[in-house]
Scaffold this motif. Structure first.
Motif, PDB file in Angstrom:
ATOM      1  N   ASN A 118       0.734  -1.143   0.012  1.00 60.40           N
ATOM      2  CA  ASN A 118      -0.106   0.077   0.138  1.00 60.40           C
ATOM      3  C   ASN A 118       1.160   0.812   0.168  1.00 60.40           C
ATOM      4  O   ASN A 118       0.497   2.036  -0.163  1.00 60.40           O
ATOM      5  CB  ASN A 118      -0.522   0.323   1.527  1.00 60.40           C
ATOM      6  N   LEU A 119       2.151   1.110  -1.147  1.00 63.62           N
ATOM      7  CA  LEU A 119       2.764   2.555  -1.139  1.00 63.62           C
ATOM      8  C   LEU A 119       1.914   3.382  -1.644  1.00 63.62           C
ATOM      9  O   LEU A 119       1.173   2.669  -3.054  1.00 63.62           O
ATOM     10  CB  LEU A 119       4.151   2.235  -1.732  1.00 63.62           C
ATOM     11  N   SER A 120       2.410   5.028  -1.536  1.00 60.99           N
ATOM     12  CA  SER A 120       1.318   6.051  -2.362  1.00 60.99           C
ATOM     13  C   SER A 120       2.366   5.830  -3.488  1.00 60.99           C
ATOM     14  O   SER A 120       0.880   7.049  -3.798  1.00 60.99           O
ATOM     15  CB  SER A 120       1.646   7.036  -1.400  1.00 60.99           C
ATOM     16  N   GLY A 121       3.286   5.895  -4.350  1.00 60.73           N
ATOM     17  CA  GLY A 121       3.751   5.734  -5.287  1.00 60.73           C
ATOM     18  C   GLY A 121       5.508   5.423  -5.573  1.00 60.73           C
ATOM     19  O   GLY A 121       5.920   4.771  -4.458  1.00 60.73           O
ATOM     20  N   ILE A 122       5.303   5.590  -6.616  1.00 63.88           N
ATOM     21  CA  ILE A 122       6.699   4.893  -7.295  1.00 63.88           C
ATOM     22  C   ILE A 122       7.539   6.646  -8.299  1.00 63.88           C
ATOM     23  O   ILE A 122       6.475   7.181  -9.054  1.00 63.88           O
ATOM     24  CB  ILE A 122       7.142   4.027  -8.285  1.00 63.88           C
ATOM     25  N   ILE A 123       8.597   6.965  -7.677  1.00 61.77           N
ATOM     26  CA  ILE A 123       9.304   7.528  -8.225  1.00 61.77           C
ATOM     27  C   ILE A 123      10.081   7.396  -9.222  1.00 61.77           C
ATOM     28  O   ILE A 123      11.169   6.650  -8.949  1.00 61.77           O
ATOM     29  CB  ILE A 123      10.325   8.361  -6.747  1.00 61.77           C
ATOM     30  N   ALA A 124      10.068   7.451 -10.641  1.00 59.55           N
ATOM     31  CA  ALA A 124      10.826   7.276 -11.489  1.00 59.55           C
ATOM     32  C   ALA A 124      10.993   8.009 -13.035  1.00 59.55           C
ATOM     33  O   ALA A 124      10.237   8.967 -12.939  1.00 59.55           O
ATOM     34  CB  ALA A 124      10.426   6.226 -12.288  1.00 59.55           C
ATOM     35  N   THR A 125      12.267   8.054 -12.789  1.00 63.15           N
ATOM     36  CA  THR A 125      13.290   7.358 -11.970  1.00 63.15           C
ATOM     37  C   THR A 125      14.797   8.512 -11.199  1.00 63.15           C
ATOM     38  O   THR A 125      14.653   9.357 -11.753  1.00 63.15           O
ATOM     39  CB  THR A 125      13.770   6.579 -13.346  1.00 63.15           C
ATOM     40  N   ASN A 126      15.587   7.374 -10.902  1.00 66.21           N
ATOM     41  CA  ASN A 126      16.982   8.199 -10.127  1.00 66.21           C
ATOM     42  C   ASN A 126      17.963   8.432 -11.860  1.00 66.21           C
ATOM     43  O   ASN A 126      17.355   8.346 -13.029  1.00 66.21           O
ATOM     44  CB  ASN A 126      17.443   7.062  -9.438  1.00 66.21           C
ATOM     45  N   THR A 127      19.177   9.183 -11.446  1.00 68.39           N
ATOM     46  CA  THR A 127      19.961   8.344 -12.617  1.00 68.39           C
ATOM     47  C   THR A 127      20.448   7.201 -13.484  1.00 68.39           C
ATOM     48  O   THR A 127      20.208   6.346 -12.306  1.00 68.39           O
ATOM     49  CB  THR A 127      21.185   9.570 -11.898  1.00 68.39           C
ATOM     50  N   THR A 128      20.967   7.350 -13.980  1.00 73.73           N
ATOM     51  CA  THR A 128      21.204   6.277 -14.623  1.00 73.73           C
ATOM     52  C   THR A 128      23.115   5.415 -15.030  1.00 73.73           C
ATOM     53  O   THR A 128      23.521   6.834 -15.029  1.00 73.73           O
ATOM     54  CB  THR A 128      20.466   5.843 -15.885  1.00 73.73           C
ATOM     55  N   ILE A 129      23.600   4.377 -14.776  1.00 74.02           N
ATOM     56  CA  ILE A 129      24.210   4.118 -14.885  1.00 74.02           C
ATOM     57  C   ILE A 129      25.367   4.215 -16.904  1.00 74.02           C
ATOM     58  O   ILE A 129      26.204   3.613 -16.979  1.00 74.02           O
ATOM     59  CB  ILE A 129      25.533   3.183 -14.294  1.00 74.02           C
ATOM     60  N   ASN A 130      24.104   3.899 -17.607  1.00 75.25           N
ATOM     61  CA  ASN A 130      24.245   3.467 -18.272  1.00 75.25           C
ATOM     62  C   ASN A 130      25.168   5.148 -19.372  1.00 75.25           C
ATOM     63  O   ASN A 130      24.789   6.005 -19.356  1.00 75.25           O
ATOM     64  CB  ASN A 130      22.725   3.494 -19.397  1.00 75.25           C
ATOM     65  N   ARG A 131      25.525   5.059 -20.457  1.00 74.02           N
ATOM     66  CA  ARG A 131      26.098   5.794 -20.769  1.00 74.02           C
ATOM     67  C   ARG A 131      26.362   5.697 -22.367  1.00 74.02           C
ATOM     68  O   ARG A 131      27.201   6.510 -23.148  1.00 74.02           O
ATOM     69  CB  ARG A 131      28.208   5.850 -20.367  1.00 74.02           C
ATOM     70  N   SER A 132      25.595   5.164 -22.865  1.00 76.04           N
ATOM     71  CA  SER A 132      25.240   4.915 -24.235  1.00 76.04           C
ATOM     72  C   SER A 132      25.209   6.086 -25.546  1.00 76.04           C
ATOM     73  O   SER A 132      23.796   6.829 -24.382  1.00 76.04           O
ATOM     74  CB  SER A 132      24.242   3.467 -24.785  1.00 76.04           C
ATOM     75  N   HIS A 133      24.928   6.014 -26.561  1.00 78.52           N
ATOM     76  CA  HIS A 133      24.003   7.251 -27.614  1.00 78.52           C
ATOM     77  C   HIS A 133      24.084   8.621 -26.694  1.00 78.52           C
ATOM     78  O   HIS A 133      23.450   9.353 -26.485  1.00 78.52           O
ATOM     79  CB  HIS A 133      22.787   6.930 -27.170  1.00 78.52           C
ATOM     80  N   LEU A 134      25.658   9.009 -25.891  1.00 80.80           N
ATOM     81  CA  LEU A 134      26.276  10.476 -25.615  1.00 80.80           C
ATOM     82  C   LEU A 134      26.589  10.450 -26.680  1.00 80.80           C
ATOM     83  O   LEU A 134      27.551  10.469 -27.390  1.00 80.80           O
ATOM     84  CB  LEU A 134      26.846  10.430 -24.366  1.00 80.80           C
ATOM     85  N   LYS A 135      27.287  12.025 -26.782  1.00 76.33           N
ATOM     86  CA  LYS A 135      27.387  12.935 -27.461  1.00 76.33           C
ATOM     87  C   LYS A 135      28.670  13.236 -27.979  1.00 76.33           C
ATOM     88  O   LYS A 135      29.957  13.674 -28.044  1.00 76.33           O
ATOM     89  CB  LYS A 135      27.146  13.934 -27.995  1.00 76.33           C
TER      90      LYS A 135
END
Ligand SMILES: Cc1cc2nc3c(=O)[nH]c(=O)nc-3n(C[C@H](O)[C@H](O)[C@H](O)COP(=O)(O)O)c2cc1C
Length: 362
Positions: A240-257
């Motif tokens: 019975n949680l009130s909600g989910i916060i989505a999302t935090n930061t990512t460790i993925n580094r793909s598709h960066l300029k």
């Protein structure tokens, strides 16, 4: 105004080391130096009129746009942020004992990607001190407190450490966010595994019911698999949680300029901003569909424009937050999003924001 920020203020801030610029920004807000014009513009835009009432898990939000955890870690500029048009401020992450965080430099800009990488590691003044500070203000918006685990506490003792933060935090917060998704505290993300998460959130919900029964939300990483997201959603419903916060930061580094060399030089940390936008929307959409819209979702990750904000709402978020967009767009950011989002809703024929929640998943 936004042009003035980008041409003049941002140029100056971006010449400073990233963390110094952040501290300078927070200090300016504290001293009331946020342009009066930005506050005036925010005040002129009547959010309640634009969005209708926004009742969410027993709280009333004036605007769906909040400032994400990490910007005001110690709760020093809550009302200054509210004055700029943020409908809620999530203070923290706070940990029971104060922590210095990781060695500097630990916050980096990726201007080509309109992104940041941070490995701050929960630098904060400790839950009790922050709570004492928050007790002295009369928040002009919904106040969330985001709690985490001290670095020197092993995961086996995590429940007790979170509980020690939860007790004081729940005396001032309108809602509590449980952060198990920062990539910068070793092994913290292990707490997202179903068994660990269930144990932690069961203990927190039990204490919550004994105390003041505040809305309890969990904040998750974008790097979870489909099955892991489903497991979190199941737990959220079961407990019975009130909600989910989505999302935090990512460790993925793909598709960066930004060049590979630069990325390697920066090293580890959580990536936020534009490159995170799409994945965070995917996670929101996944939770919304899987739970048939039953779990309130706070959508966060890469929101820079009103269109980005609408994308999150249409994927299933009933509230949204941002951090990196505020850094890149400036003082009028929240007001611009509020105004733009309300215009998009009107243009698309929605009578309220609620009508648009999850519309792209149906
Ligand atoms: C410098 C920085 C510090 C952050 N610190 C925290 C934190 O203490 N706790 C937390 O839950 N999230 C923290 N975050 C993550 C943000 O709250 C947000 O989830 C993430 O940055 C994605 O949103 P954005 O793309 O709008 O920045 C931090 C983000 C940044 C950029």
């Amino acid at each position: 105004m936004s042009k003035f920020y980008k041409k003049i203020i941002r140029q100056l801030l971006f010449k400073m080391p990233t963390e110094t610029a952040h501290e300078f920004g927070v200090e300016s807000l504290k001293l009331g130096l946020a342009p009066k014009l930005a506050q005036k513009l925010a005040a002129q835009f009547l959010q309640e009129e634009a969005f209708g009432k926004l009742p969410r898990f027993g709280l009333n939000f004036k605007s769906p746009m909040g400032i994400a955890a990490g910007f005001d870690k110690n709760g020093v500029v809550v009302n200054q942020l509210a004055a700029l048009g943020f409908g809620f401020v999530e203070v923290g992450t706070v940990t029971f004992n104060p922590q210095k965080g990781n060695e500097k430099p630990r916050l980096f800009r990726l201007p080509e990607d309109e992104a940041l990488i941070n490995r701050l590691g929960f630098n904060n003044e400790g839950t009790r001190k922050v709570v004492e500070r928050l007790k002295k203000i009369n928040p002009a918006c919904v106040l969330g407190v985001n709690i985490g685990k001290n670095k020197d506490v092993p995961n086996e003792e995590a429940v007790e450490n979170y509980l020690k933060s939860f007790d004081p935090a729940s005396t001032v917060a309108d809602y509590i966010a449980v952060n198990v998704s920062s990539p910068n505290t070793p092994n913290l993300r292990q707490l997202q595994k179903a068994e660990n998460l269930e144990e932690l959130l069961t203990a927190l919900q039990k204490r919550n019911r004994e105390l003041s029964a505040k809305p309890l939300l969990v904040k998750i990483a974008p790097d979870l698999s489909e099955a892991e997201i489903e497991a979190v959603a199941d737990i959220a419903v079961r407990l019975n949680l009130s909600g989910i916060i989505a999302t935090n930061t990512t460790i993925n580094r793909s598709h960066l300029k930004t060049s590979r060399d630069n990325i390697d030089e920066i090293g580890s940390g959580g990536l936020s901003g534009k490159p995170l936008r799409r994945r965070s929307t995917e996670v929101i959409s996944k939770i919304y569909k899987y739970s048939n819209g039953k779990i309130p979702i706070v959508g966060v990750g890469g929101i820079f424009t009103a269109e980005d904000a609408f994308e999150k709402i249409a994927a299933g978020a009933c509230l949204i937050q941002a951090y990196t967009g505020f850094v890149y767009q400036g003082f009028t950011f929240a007001r611009d999003i509020n105004k733009g989002l309300s215009a998009i809703l009107k243009k698309k024929g929605f009578k309220s924001l609620d009508e648009a929640v999850g519309i792209n998943t149906k």
